[in-house]
Design a protein around this motif. Structure first.
Motif, PDB file in Angstrom:
ATOM      1  N   PHE A 297       0.757  -1.120  -0.102  1.00  0.00           N
ATOM      2  CA  PHE A 297      -0.027  -0.119  -0.029  1.00  0.00           C
ATOM      3  C   PHE A 297       0.776   1.380  -0.025  1.00  0.00           C
ATOM      4  O   PHE A 297       0.690   2.205  -0.706  1.00  0.00           O
ATOM      5  N   GLU A 298       1.903   1.422   0.832  1.00  0.00           N
ATOM      6  CA  GLU A 298       2.723   2.376   0.828  1.00  0.00           C
ATOM      7  C   GLU A 298       3.276   2.680  -0.228  1.00  0.00           C
ATOM      8  O   GLU A 298       3.539   3.869  -0.690  1.00  0.00           O
ATOM      9  N   ASP A 299       3.981   1.637  -1.023  1.00  0.00           N
ATOM     10  CA  ASP A 299       4.777   1.886  -2.157  1.00  0.00           C
ATOM     11  C   ASP A 299       3.860   2.518  -3.424  1.00  0.00           C
ATOM     12  O   ASP A 299       4.127   3.211  -4.109  1.00  0.00           O
ATOM     13  N   GLU A 300       2.619   1.887  -3.310  1.00  0.00           N
ATOM     14  CA  GLU A 300       1.874   2.188  -4.373  1.00  0.00           C
ATOM     15  C   GLU A 300       1.279   3.587  -4.186  1.00  0.00           C
ATOM     16  O   GLU A 300       1.273   4.438  -5.216  1.00  0.00           O
ATOM     17  N   LEU A 301       0.866   4.233  -2.697  1.00  0.00           N
ATOM     18  CA  LEU A 301       0.691   5.555  -2.738  1.00  0.00           C
ATOM     19  C   LEU A 301       1.635   6.606  -3.017  1.00  0.00           C
ATOM     20  O   LEU A 301       1.417   7.627  -3.620  1.00  0.00           O
ATOM     21  N   LYS A 302       2.914   6.033  -2.622  1.00  0.00           N
ATOM     22  CA  LYS A 302       4.054   7.137  -3.190  1.00  0.00           C
ATOM     23  C   LYS A 302       4.344   7.026  -4.602  1.00  0.00           C
ATOM     24  O   LYS A 302       4.556   8.029  -5.033  1.00  0.00           O
ATOM     25  N   TRP A 303       3.956   5.920  -5.592  1.00  0.00           N
ATOM     26  CA  TRP A 303       4.431   5.818  -6.633  1.00  0.00           C
ATOM     27  C   TRP A 303       2.950   6.892  -7.270  1.00  0.00           C
ATOM     28  O   TRP A 303       3.293   7.502  -8.157  1.00  0.00           O
ATOM     29  N   PHE A 304       1.967   7.096  -6.575  1.00  0.00           N
ATOM     30  CA  PHE A 304       0.764   7.780  -7.300  1.00  0.00           C
ATOM     31  C   PHE A 304       1.177   9.420  -6.988  1.00  0.00           C
ATOM     32  O   PHE A 304       0.417  10.234  -7.557  1.00  0.00           O
ATOM     33  N   GLY A 305       2.254   9.285  -6.261  1.00  0.00           N
ATOM     34  CA  GLY A 305       2.759  11.024  -5.971  1.00  0.00           C
ATOM     35  C   GLY A 305       2.501  11.477  -4.548  1.00  0.00           C
ATOM     36  O   GLY A 305       2.871  12.643  -4.151  1.00  0.00           O
ATOM     37  N   LEU A 306       1.953  10.732  -3.670  1.00  0.00           N
ATOM     38  CA  LEU A 306       1.546  11.193  -2.367  1.00  0.00           C
ATOM     39  C   LEU A 306       2.993  11.318  -1.558  1.00  0.00           C
ATOM     40  O   LEU A 306       4.048  10.459  -1.784  1.00  0.00           O
TER      41      LEU A 306
END
Length: 184
Positions: free
Chosen positions: A66-75
């Motif tokens: 979840f963390e990696d995906e959210l950071k990949w989205f730009g958060l």
């Protein structure tokens, strides 16, 4: 006018997906969301996730996914409650625990932060923390809006009122930017 320091965005139904949990790898952002996140960041506003993910406690996905995906989205950072609702944690929405933790870790004044979400638990946490509250009608948002209009939602201190009701995340961010005096 107080400048917004950070925006906390719910994941499921707000950033994308639907009113159901979609695990990392299958989750898709709603149209225009990456650009809206970029608009916040271009204006020096921190962008954080703010999400309950009990599937982590159930072993259905890992916190790092979840963390990696959210950071990949730009958060900028992911604040994730990995607990089930029956675990009595202090971070699970509607508790303001994730917001309070973020304020402590990032030296934020929560009255200068906004929460954007599609569920009333997002609004309750934001209200308790003193944040600007924006309800979006995507995901579970239309149902939450209908219950709000019929005065079915109350918080600790009485009726909770969103500061703005948006059709989607993009409209919510455009409203915040206009409030900040930023032209898109």
């Amino acid at each position: 006018m107080l400048k917004i320091q950070a925006v906390f965005i719910d994941r499921d139904g707000t950033l994308g997906g639907s009113d159901k949990v979609i695990y990392p790898g299958d989750f898709k952002l709603f149209p225009g969301v990456k650009e809206s996140i970029k608009l916040l960041k271009d204006n020096h506003i921190l962008v954080y996730s703010f999400t309950n993910q009990p599937g982590i406690a159930n072993g259905e996905a890992a916190f790092d996914q979840f963390e990696d995906e959210l950071k990949w989205f730009g958060l900028d950072k992911a604040y994730i409650c990995p607990h089930r609702h029956d675990e009595d944690c202090t971070c699970r929405k509607p508790s303001p625990g994730m917001l309070q933790r973020a304020a402590f870790e990032n030296d934020l004044e929560l009255n200068r932060c906004a929460v954007i979400g599609d569920r009333w638990t997002d609004m309750l946490a934001a209200d308790e923390a003193g944040c600007i509250k924006i309800l979006v009608k995507t995901g579970s948002g239309q149902e939450a809006y209908d219950k709000y209009i019929n005065k079915q939602y109350f918080g600790r201190w009485g009726e909770i009122q969103p500061d703005f009701i948006a059709s989607d995340l993009n409209e919510a961010i455009n409203w915040l930017m206009a409030k900040e005096g930023v032209k898109k």
